[in-house]
Design a protein around this motif. Structure first.
Motif: not given
Ligand SMILES: [Zn+2]
Length: 253
Positions: A174-175, A225, A228
């Motif tokens: 996601c990041c 994560c 996050c």
């Molecule tokens: Zn993330």
């Protein structure tokens, strides 16, 4: 991962590693500890600008919670040097430059620090050998994971199929955005680009372990994560000036 609490700290464990009584391990969240300000909580790094005495107290707290007296760590430089601390050696507590550690010495936690990079724990329950690996993207490119498994084989005769591995909280797909990936990454990483400029480094490490001979069933990925979940973990990408949380593993006496 399972979440545990002790002495105001919060630490996560991989169930397949926790099943072995001969090894201690934990990935510590930022809760508890003595640091203040941007490092608030359980910062375990001397290199981020925090007060030395607070880091010393935080590290002693980790020893206390894990109930293992010694701690060995390295000065992490995003290289591929693997440091071996053998039982018969005089323990050298200086932080030498390296990004992975291996030991068969009971009574010492191997500490790896991170804030988005992958911290990867390895245990051989047959040979009673533990390893801890710091692998940011540079470590992934240099395959420090594969190099560490090779050194475990060479020095201690470990068989990859016996190894239990855990990939801790780190930058998720996601990041993990890398805008310069075409210059920085080998072409073999392209298949792990899950969306524009975003890469799945958890799967890259899993594949590196599998290519070293580790059984897929013996590899756990936390799937958490750090960017996050800054309520739990320090994240360099989100916070810039921040602490480093720690993953530890050690052979019990
Ligand atoms: Zn993330």
């Amino acid at each position: 991962m399972t979440c545990n609490r002790n002495k105001n700290t919060v630490f996560y464990q991989f169930p397949h590693l926790a099943a072995f009584s001969g090894v201690a391990h934990g990935v510590f969240a930022r809760h508890g500890g003595y640091s203040a300000g941007k490092f608030k909580g359980l910062n375990l790094s001397y290199d981020v600008g925090d007060l030395k005495e607070n880091v010393q107290k935080n590290r002693a707290l980790v020893n206390d919670v894990m109930n293992i007296p010694g701690m060995l760590s390295v000065r992490q430089v995003h290289g591929n040097t693997v440091r071996v601390f053998s039982q018969q050696d005089e323990p050298d507590l200086k932080e030498h430059e390296a990004d992975a550690m291996i030991t068969d010495a009971p009574g010492y936690l191997l500490l790896v620090k991170g804030a988005d990079c992958q911290l990867i724990l390895v245990f051989d329950p047959i040979k009673n050998v533990a390893a801890n690996i710091h692998s940011g993207w540079r470590g992934s490119v240099q395959n420090i994971v594969g190099k560490t498994i090779s050194v475990m084989k060479e020095v201690y005769g470990c068989r990859p199929e016996d190894l239990m591995c855990g990939i801790g909280p780190s930058l998720g797909p996601c990041c993990a955005e890398f805008v310069n990936h075409s210059e920085e990454f080998p072409p073999s990483f392209k298949k792990y680009e899950v969306s524009s400029n975003h890469f799945d480094f958890w799967t890259i490490s899993r594949k590196q372990l599998e290519l070293s001979g580790v059984c897929p069933d013996n590899i756990a990925v936390s799937g958490i994560c750090t960017r996050c979940n800054t309520d739990q973990f320090f994240s360099y990408r989100r916070e810039k000036i921040t602490g480093r949380f720690g993953a530890v593993i050690g052979i019990r006496s």
